[in-house]
Design an enzyme around this catalytic site. Structure first.
Site, PDB file in Angstrom:
ATOM      1  N   LYS A 114       0.852  -1.207   0.000  1.00 56.48           N
ATOM      2  CA  LYS A 114       0.000   0.000   0.000  1.00 56.48           C
ATOM      3  C   LYS A 114       0.880   1.246   0.000  1.00 56.48           C
ATOM      4  CE  LYS A 114      -2.083   2.782   3.018  1.00 56.48           C
ATOM      5  NZ  LYS A 114      -2.110   3.988   2.198  1.00 56.48           N
ATOM      6  N   GLU A 165      10.300   1.902  10.005  1.00 56.84           N
ATOM      7  CA  GLU A 165      11.191   3.028   9.662  1.00 56.84           C
ATOM      8  C   GLU A 165      10.380   4.285   9.898  1.00 56.84           C
ATOM      9  OE1 GLU A 165      14.327   2.889   8.834  1.00 56.84           O
ATOM     10  OE2 GLU A 165      14.480   0.726   8.631  1.00 56.84           O
ATOM     11  N   GLU A 205       9.326  16.467  14.933  1.00 55.44           N
ATOM     12  CA  GLU A 205       9.634  16.410  13.507  1.00 55.44           C
ATOM     13  C   GLU A 205       8.749  17.420  12.783  1.00 55.44           C
ATOM     14  OE1 GLU A 205       8.390  12.924  11.242  1.00 55.44           O
ATOM     15  OE2 GLU A 205      10.424  12.772  10.454  1.00 55.44           O
ATOM     16  N   CYS A 261      12.803  12.001   6.344  1.00 53.44           N
ATOM     17  CA  CYS A 261      13.062  11.444   7.677  1.00 53.44           C
ATOM     18  C   CYS A 261      14.476  11.765   8.141  1.00 53.44           C
ATOM     19  CB  CYS A 261      12.845   9.938   7.651  1.00 53.44           C
ATOM     20  SG  CYS A 261      13.830   9.096   6.402  1.00 53.44           S
TER      21      CYS A 261
HETATM   22  P1  NAD Z   1       2.042   8.392   7.782  1.00 55.96           P
HETATM   23  O1  NAD Z   1       2.441   7.660   9.004  1.00 55.96           O
HETATM   24  O2  NAD Z   1       0.937   9.367   7.868  1.00 55.96           O
HETATM   25  O3  NAD Z   1       1.613   7.364   6.644  1.00 55.96           O
HETATM   26  C1  NAD Z   1       2.467   6.329   6.197  1.00 55.96           C
HETATM   27  C2  NAD Z   1       1.635   5.244   5.544  1.00 55.96           C
HETATM   28  O4  NAD Z   1       0.814   4.646   6.555  1.00 55.96           O
HETATM   29  C3  NAD Z   1       0.675   5.753   4.465  1.00 55.96           C
HETATM   30  O5  NAD Z   1       0.610   4.806   3.419  1.00 55.96           O
HETATM   31  C4  NAD Z   1      -0.641   5.825   5.204  1.00 55.96           C
HETATM   32  O6  NAD Z   1      -1.783   5.715   4.369  1.00 55.96           O
HETATM   33  C5  NAD Z   1      -0.527   4.607   6.116  1.00 55.96           C
HETATM   34  N1  NAD Z   1      -1.411   4.625   7.286  1.00 55.96           N
HETATM   35  C6  NAD Z   1      -2.005   5.689   7.870  1.00 55.96           C
HETATM   36  N2  NAD Z   1      -2.762   5.276   8.915  1.00 55.96           N
HETATM   37  C7  NAD Z   1      -2.621   3.930   8.998  1.00 55.96           C
HETATM   38  C8  NAD Z   1      -3.141   2.928   9.874  1.00 55.96           C
HETATM   39  N3  NAD Z   1      -3.971   3.226  10.860  1.00 55.96           N
HETATM   40  N4  NAD Z   1      -2.745   1.651   9.691  1.00 55.96           N
HETATM   41  C9  NAD Z   1      -1.888   1.318   8.705  1.00 55.96           C
HETATM   42  N5  NAD Z   1      -1.391   2.227   7.819  1.00 55.96           N
HETATM   43  C10 NAD Z   1      -1.751   3.515   7.974  1.00 55.96           C
HETATM   44  O7  NAD Z   1       3.368   9.070   7.213  1.00 55.96           O
HETATM   45  P2  NAD Z   1       3.511  10.052   5.974  1.00 55.96           P
HETATM   46  O8  NAD Z   1       2.972  11.389   6.369  1.00 55.96           O
HETATM   47  O9  NAD Z   1       3.018   9.398   4.729  1.00 55.96           O
HETATM   48  O10 NAD Z   1       5.114  10.121   5.842  1.00 55.96           O
HETATM   49  C11 NAD Z   1       5.910  10.949   6.581  1.00 55.96           C
HETATM   50  C12 NAD Z   1       6.526  10.236   7.756  1.00 55.96           C
HETATM   51  O11 NAD Z   1       7.277   9.120   7.313  1.00 55.96           O
HETATM   52  C13 NAD Z   1       7.508  11.101   8.514  1.00 55.96           C
HETATM   53  O12 NAD Z   1       7.320  10.928   9.898  1.00 55.96           O
HETATM   54  C14 NAD Z   1       8.863  10.539   8.092  1.00 55.96           C
HETATM   55  O13 NAD Z   1       9.913  10.765   9.004  1.00 55.96           O
HETATM   56  C15 NAD Z   1       8.557   9.104   7.941  1.00 55.96           C
HETATM   57  N6  NAD Z   1       9.568   8.481   7.080  1.00 55.96           N
HETATM   58  C16 NAD Z   1      10.512   7.658   7.659  1.00 55.96           C
HETATM   59  C17 NAD Z   1      11.504   7.088   6.864  1.00 55.96           C
HETATM   60  C18 NAD Z   1      12.562   6.189   7.447  1.00 55.96           C
HETATM   61  O14 NAD Z   1      13.175   5.463   6.684  1.00 55.96           O
HETATM   62  N7  NAD Z   1      12.799   6.201   8.742  1.00 55.96           N
HETATM   63  C19 NAD Z   1      11.529   7.349   5.497  1.00 55.96           C
HETATM   64  C20 NAD Z   1      10.559   8.189   4.958  1.00 55.96           C
HETATM   65  C21 NAD Z   1       9.574   8.742   5.764  1.00 55.96           C
END
Ligand code: NAD
Length: 503
Positions: free
Chosen positions: A191, A266, A398, A300
């Site tokens: 997803k 991650e 963040e 991130c």
């Molecule tokens: P998010 O947590 O809002 O969403 C990530 C994914 O999770 C999306 O596909 C979203 O639809 C899904 N999701 C949302 N609610 C969910 C639930 N209840 N159950 C399962 N899946 C669900 O994050 P975002 O805003 O898309 O991305 C930004 C974040 O990602 C930042 O915090 C960033 O630091 C982190 N990030 C971390 C890394 C790493 O490698 N550590 C890399 C890139 C981004």
């Protein structure tokens, strides 16, 4: 007052949005209730894509397809060399479509096209690395258990893996997970973020063209609550590989715990770059700007805290400010752009709220801080905030935007204290000519990656992941395929068994 950014409309703006259907069991299908998600280009404002919007019924169908492909299909049973050949073919096909994929990611996420090309090139390299690792996967044998015993430890694919990815590096992040899961012999339901799903659907087509059997990879667009949540709780899923925010990561882990699934997380970061007076200050200033504003800070790994020695703070920061003024902000499709659009207007508002709150707490906006006027899309001026103290929200949370918070130190102990004073532990950087200083910081910082006199480089060979609330487990590196396996211990006995229990 600067003139508004003039964003040119690309050819896609006058064409119909591209449609993407779900990939389930090797077939492209619409959602049963016909729902779709429209995605606007955040840099231009027109609708660029429309995806079929999955719900719980599609999650069920996708997990069943992945389960069938795992239980009865050829993929987990193939020779590793055959799996590797398909992954290598996929890498070649990604490379052949690099420009198309980069353009989709730039249009949907607002990232600069030149940077997107680099990410897809990096993804090709990762697919090739994973393909080559497929053939190195092996177990262990123990012939030291006495003459009658032979112990064999097998590495078997763990089963169906749910892969959930964020919007900030749409193609790169799925490429840090999926090829390793496939190399191990797993099957998957993927997803992508509901804002940036197109390039993952293109990947699905590439995998079928490369010869991946039907059902091995299934791709669903949809919302986290409707699609991500059931992908985590489904009883036939054995592992969840999640990249996203720490908030959703915690929810995901709590849900996965109900059925004791393996999780790989991650999550977010609040990374510091520490600059000492004896550093190559020109290089460090460039890295400070790169760390703060690369991918509009929606990263991130962003070096969102600049931790500078007091003795050089004024001169160093004026160099950083001068470089920041030269960063080209604007049209993601312009080859010269370094900082593109913010992912959404809601997110932009969240970032500017952090800036306003920090100013209210006594820090000062040294550069930028405002949305830039533009004829289309949403853009934020790269921002530097001075006078930040460790207790401020902007120093601990963040922000995920082009905002560099500056803190100062007078001793190495204080620099380490500042660097470690956050719930996160993803990465850090240190700039100094002294090996002692670099080693002290590299050893003292509690984070999964430390860059010494460089920043934000990445190689498939090197494991990546977070300490503390930045995550759990590591991606990439030589053990990345093993992560998607279970160990099975087999004990062979020869001859008549001695030492009977009852006798
Ligand atoms: P998010 O947590 O809002 O969403 C990530 C994914 O999770 C999306 O596909 C979203 O639809 C899904 N999701 C949302 N609610 C969910 C639930 N209840 N159950 C399962 N899946 C669900 O994050 P975002 O805003 O898309 O991305 C930004 C974040 O990602 C930042 O915090 C960033 O630091 C982190 N990030 C971390 C890394 C790493 O490698 N550590 C890399 C890139 C981004």
């Amino acid at each position: 007052m600067n003139a508004p950014l003039n964003i040119a409309m690309p050819a896609e703006a006058s064409a119909a949005p591209k449609n993407y259907r779900l990939l389930i069991d090797g077939k492209h299908v619409d959602a049963r209730d016909g729902r779709t998600i429209a995605r606007k280009s955040p840099g231009h404002g027109f609708t660029v894509s429309r995806y079929a919007q999955a719900g719980e019924a599609e999650v069920e169908a996708a997990v069943q397809a992945a389960h069938k492909a795992f239980e009865t299909g050829p993929w987990p049973r193939m020779k590793a060399g055959e799996r590797a050949a398909i992954l290598f073919r996929a890498a070649d096909l990604i490379e052949a479509r690099l420009e198309d994929i980069a353009r989709l990611d730039a249009l949907e996420s607002g990232k600069p096209i030149a940077q997107a090309r680099g990410e897809i090139g990096g993804a090709v390299d990762i697919w090739r690395y994973a393909a080559s690792l497929a053939r190195t996967l092996h177990g262990e044998s123990y012939a030291n258990l006495g003459d009658a015993m032979l112990g064999v430890v097998l590495r078997e694919p763990i089963g169906v893996v749910s892969i959930i990815t964020p919007w900030n590096f749409p193609f790169l992040i799925v490429s840090q997970k999926l090829p390793f899961a496939l190399a191990a012999g797993c099957t998957a339901v993927v997803k992508p973020s509901e804002m940036t799903s197109a390039s993952t659907f293109v990947l699905g087509d590439i995998l079928l063209e490369a010869g991946l059997p039907a059902g091995v990879v299934n791709i669903l667009a949809g919302l986290g609550a409707d699609v991500g949540a059931p992908m985590v709780s489904h009883p036939l899923v054995e592992m969840v590989s999640f990249t996203g925010s720490t908030r959703v990561g915690k929810m995901t882990m709590a849900s996965a715990a109900q059925s004791l699934k393996k999780v790989s997380m991650e999550l977010g970061g609040k990374n510091g770059q520490i600059v000492f007076p004896d550093a190559d200050l020109e290089a460090a200033a460039d890295a400070a700007v790169f760390g703060g504003f690369f991918n509009a800070g929606e990263c991130c790994n962003a070096g969102s805290r600049l931790i500078v020695h007091e003795a050089i703070a004024d001169d160093f920061l004026s160099a950083v400010k001068a470089l920041t003024a030269r960063v080209t902000v604007g049209d993601p499709l312009d080859d010269q752009t370094k900082v593109g659009a913010m992912i959404s207007s809601d997110h932009l508002a969240k970032v500017t709220d952090y800036v306003t709150a920090a100013a209210g707490e006594g820090s000062n906006v040294y550069s930028g801080g405002k949305q830039l006027a533009s004829n289309a899309g949403q853009y934020l001026d790269p921002t530097i905030i001075r006078g930040v103290t460790e207790d401020m929200a902007i120093a601990r949370e963040e922000v995920f935007g082009p905002v560099l918070s500056v803190l100062t130190f007078e001793s190495i102990e204080k620099a380490l204290h500042i660097a470690n004073n956050t719930p996160y532990g993803l990465s850090a950087g240190v700039w100094s000519a002294s090996i002692d200083t670099c080693m002290s910081v590299a050893r003292g910082v509690r984070s999964g990656t430390v860059w010494v006199n460089t920043f934000m480089e990445g190689y498939p060979e090197l494991p990546f992941g977070g300490y503390k609330q930045s995550g759990l487990g590591r991606e990439l590196g030589k053990r990345a395929v093993e992560d998607y396996t279970e160990e099975k211990t087999i004990q062979f006995h020869r001859g008549q068994r001695t030492g009977w229990w009852v006798g």
